[in-house]
Design an enzyme around this catalytic site. Structure first.
Site, mmCIF file in Angstrom:
data_model
loop_
_atom_site.group_PDB
_atom_site.id
_atom_site.type_symbol
_atom_site.label_atom_id
_atom_site.label_comp_id
_atom_site.label_asym_id
_atom_site.label_seq_id
_atom_site.Cartn_x
_atom_site.Cartn_y
_atom_site.Cartn_z
ATOM 1 N N GLU A 3 4.624 -5.006 7.503
ATOM 2 C CA GLU A 3 3.984 -4.093 8.463
ATOM 3 C C GLU A 3 4.418 -3.580 9.667
ATOM 4 O O GLU A 3 4.622 -2.373 10.157
ATOM 5 C CB GLU A 3 2.514 -4.167 8.521
ATOM 6 C CG GLU A 3 1.687 -4.148 6.980
ATOM 7 C CD GLU A 3 1.702 -5.178 6.242
ATOM 8 O OE1 GLU A 3 2.737 -6.454 6.272
ATOM 9 O OE2 GLU A 3 1.044 -5.364 4.944
ATOM 10 N N ALA A 5 0.747 -1.099 0.047
ATOM 11 C CA ALA A 5 0.017 -0.023 -0.030
ATOM 12 C C ALA A 5 0.835 1.069 -0.091
ATOM 13 O O ALA A 5 2.024 1.138 0.475
ATOM 14 C CB ALA A 5 -0.897 -0.031 1.109
ATOM 15 N N GLY A 7 0.670 -4.930 1.109
ATOM 16 C CA GLY A 7 -0.612 -4.942 0.295
ATOM 17 C C GLY A 7 -0.383 -6.022 -1.038
ATOM 18 O O GLY A 7 -1.125 -6.517 -1.601
ATOM 19 N N GLU A 12 -0.616 -9.363 0.143
ATOM 20 C CA GLU A 12 -1.964 -9.775 0.160
ATOM 21 C C GLU A 12 -2.757 -9.754 -0.904
ATOM 22 O O GLU A 12 -3.749 -10.481 -0.804
ATOM 23 C CB GLU A 12 -2.558 -8.373 1.160
ATOM 24 C CG GLU A 12 -1.584 -8.398 2.771
ATOM 25 C CD GLU A 12 -1.880 -7.322 3.484
ATOM 26 O OE1 GLU A 12 -1.913 -6.380 2.958
ATOM 27 O OE2 GLU A 12 -2.513 -7.500 4.681
HETATM 28 N N1 CO8 Z 1 4.552 3.290 -1.083
HETATM 29 C C1 CO8 Z 1 4.941 4.367 -1.866
HETATM 30 N N2 CO8 Z 1 5.884 4.413 -2.587
HETATM 31 C C2 CO8 Z 1 6.719 3.258 -2.592
HETATM 32 C C3 CO8 Z 1 6.324 2.041 -2.049
HETATM 33 C C4 CO8 Z 1 5.336 2.061 -1.093
HETATM 34 N N3 CO8 Z 1 5.036 0.845 -0.445
HETATM 35 N N4 CO8 Z 1 7.275 1.225 -2.398
HETATM 36 C C5 CO8 Z 1 8.092 1.637 -3.243
HETATM 37 N N5 CO8 Z 1 7.881 3.074 -3.355
HETATM 38 C C6 CO8 Z 1 8.312 4.238 -4.376
HETATM 39 C C7 CO8 Z 1 9.491 4.705 -3.538
HETATM 40 O O1 CO8 Z 1 9.372 5.804 -2.793
HETATM 41 C C8 CO8 Z 1 10.417 5.180 -4.993
HETATM 42 O O2 CO8 Z 1 9.691 6.423 -5.031
HETATM 43 P P1 CO8 Z 1 10.719 7.593 -5.407
HETATM 44 O O3 CO8 Z 1 11.564 7.298 -6.591
HETATM 45 O O4 CO8 Z 1 9.642 8.885 -5.792
HETATM 46 O O5 CO8 Z 1 11.692 7.930 -4.484
HETATM 47 C C9 CO8 Z 1 9.942 4.234 -5.841
HETATM 48 O O6 CO8 Z 1 9.067 3.563 -5.378
HETATM 49 C C10 CO8 Z 1 11.224 3.284 -6.005
HETATM 50 O O7 CO8 Z 1 11.292 2.528 -4.768
HETATM 51 P P2 CO8 Z 1 12.975 2.362 -4.324
HETATM 52 O O8 CO8 Z 1 13.822 3.553 -4.365
HETATM 53 O O9 CO8 Z 1 12.614 2.309 -2.566
HETATM 54 O O10 CO8 Z 1 13.484 1.204 -4.817
HETATM 55 P P3 CO8 Z 1 14.340 0.182 -4.335
HETATM 56 O O11 CO8 Z 1 14.751 -0.875 -5.358
HETATM 57 O O12 CO8 Z 1 15.706 0.941 -3.640
HETATM 58 O O13 CO8 Z 1 13.555 -0.595 -3.062
HETATM 59 C C11 CO8 Z 1 11.719 -1.804 -2.074
HETATM 60 C C12 CO8 Z 1 12.506 -1.321 -3.364
HETATM 61 C C13 CO8 Z 1 12.697 -2.855 -1.215
HETATM 62 C C14 CO8 Z 1 10.694 -2.694 -2.235
HETATM 63 C C15 CO8 Z 1 11.423 -0.396 -1.392
HETATM 64 O O14 CO8 Z 1 10.797 0.533 -2.335
HETATM 65 C C16 CO8 Z 1 10.474 -0.671 -0.270
HETATM 66 O O15 CO8 Z 1 10.989 -1.190 0.881
HETATM 67 N N6 CO8 Z 1 9.293 -0.270 -0.494
HETATM 68 C C17 CO8 Z 1 8.154 -0.237 0.900
HETATM 69 C C18 CO8 Z 1 7.915 -1.786 0.972
HETATM 70 C C19 CO8 Z 1 6.834 -1.918 1.931
HETATM 71 O O16 CO8 Z 1 7.282 -1.531 3.329
HETATM 72 N N7 CO8 Z 1 5.656 -2.415 1.599
HETATM 73 C C20 CO8 Z 1 4.474 -2.553 2.651
HETATM 74 C C21 CO8 Z 1 3.693 -1.276 2.781
HETATM 75 S S1 CO8 Z 1 2.540 -1.455 4.088
HETATM 76 C C22 CO8 Z 1 1.122 -2.145 3.413
HETATM 77 O O17 CO8 Z 1 1.358 -2.741 2.249
HETATM 78 C C23 CO8 Z 1 0.274 -2.409 4.358
HETATM 79 C C24 CO8 Z 1 -1.030 -2.919 3.465
HETATM 80 C C25 CO8 Z 1 -2.429 -2.736 4.331
HETATM 81 C C26 CO8 Z 1 -2.648 -1.284 4.462
HETATM 82 C C27 CO8 Z 1 -3.930 -1.061 5.185
HETATM 83 C C28 CO8 Z 1 -4.121 0.414 5.417
HETATM 84 C C29 CO8 Z 1 -5.019 0.715 6.575
#
Ligand code: CO8
Length: 264
Positions: free
Chosen positions: A131, A63, A108, A111
């Site tokens: 999360e 998400a 997500g 999920e």
């Molecule tokens: N949300 C928003 N933006 C994201 C997300 C995300 N989950 N993941 C990646 N991005 C964006 C980055 O911010 C980046 O954007 P920008 O270029 O503008 O800075 C772009 O995508 C590329 O990402 P990275 O530069 O970070 O790429 P890397 O190769 O270095 O890393 C990763 C890749 C490891 C996947 C890293 O991006 C990461 O850790 N992302 C987050 C993963 C995460 O924690 N996901 C879980 C989120 S929580 C969730 O899903 C809960 C679901 C239920 C929600 C219920 C709500 C009530």
């Protein structure tokens, strides 16, 4: 459509989440577009769906953390419900949905893959429920579907530790059915969808319903669910033609033919 493309190829549909600049993270707009894409699929024509992510790096990286970062308690609950409603729509979609997981499937992303009927992935895929490292619980069904899919013990370990796992481990614990190279993944998913689409569509739908509904109840009621759906197949042309074809084949192997099931 904005963040989601849907391409129909004969009787299969390929739905692609298309926000590669954010690794296909699910914000409200992506969720709305996803719902609209599934609502727009004509299930009189389409007999199986493939769900995948745009780009070579990510299926869905979760998400949208930016959007979630300022939510209040009520807004958090509402966002969780929004995701749950669309994931449930996919889970209950009348025809099978195959997740072709082409990279990150985190939070997500893991999920949404679990709301699909079948998961296959590329060798660069990575799964996890990160999360608790962000100070939240999984919110789009992860606590429920992961435990149902891989067992409570393994699900608790993955969720409590927030450890990401690679494709080979996902295969070993039964989170995915098969691992392909990146080039092979989508063709393999489409081939599987076509194999499903070649079978009697009403029977396939009934199987999906029997398995899904049966898993929500005890075995006695579950078997009644199966009996009813099994019985309903005997009102279809596809049952009559499918069985008649088998009997013709037995009678004379030269009479073998591929049945063109009609969805009737
Ligand atoms: N949300 C928003 N933006 C994201 C997300 C995300 N989950 N993941 C990646 N991005 C964006 C980055 O911010 C980046 O954007 P920008 O270029 O503008 O800075 C772009 O995508 C590329 O990402 P990275 O530069 O970070 O790429 P890397 O190769 O270095 O890393 C990763 C890749 C490891 C996947 C890293 O991006 C990461 O850790 N992302 C987050 C993963 C995460 O924690 N996901 C879980 C989120 S929580 C969730 O899903 C809960 C679901 C239920 C929600 C219920 C709500 C009530």
């Amino acid at each position: 459509m904005g963040f989601v493309n849907c391409e129909v190829k004969e009787n299969i549909a390929v739905v692609t989440i298309n926000r590669p600049e954010a690794l296909n993270a699910l914000n409200s707009q992506v969720l709305d577009d996803l719902a609209a894409a599934f609502d727009g699929i004509d299930t009189n024509v389409v007999r199986a769906v493939v769900l995948t992510g745009a780009g070579e790096k990510s299926f869905v990286a979760g998400a949208d953390i930016g959007e979630m970062s300022t939510l209040s308690k009520a807004e958090g609950e509402a966002f969780g419900k929004k995701g749950n409603d669309i994931f449930r729509k996919i889970e209950q979609f009348p025809v099978p949905v195959i997740a072709a997981i082409n990279g990150f499937a985190l939070g997500g992303g893991c999920e949404i893959s679990m709301s699909c009927d079948i998961r296959i992935c590329s060798d660069n895929a990575m799964f996890g429920q990160p999360e608790v490292g962000l100070g939240i619980t999984p919110g789009f069904g992860g606590t429920q579907r992961l435990a149902r899919l891989i067992g409570a013990g393994m699900a608790k370990q993955l969720i409590y530790t927030a450890r990401n796992i690679k494709a080979d481990e996902a295969l070993r614990i039964g989170l995915v059915n098969a691992v392909y190279t990146q080039e092979e993944l989508l063709p393999a998913a489409e081939k599987m969808a076509s194999q499903i689409a070649a079978n009697a569509p009403i029977a396939v739908r009934a199987c999906k319903k029997a398995i899904n509904d049966g898993l929500q109840t005890d075995i006695d009621n579950a078997l009644v669910i199966e009996e009813k759906l099994f019985g309903s197949c005997f009102e279809t042309e596809d049952q009559r033609e499918g069985m008649a074809n088998f009997l013709r084949k037995k009678d004379d192997p030269a009479k073998v033919k591929v049945v063109a099931f009609k969805n009737a």
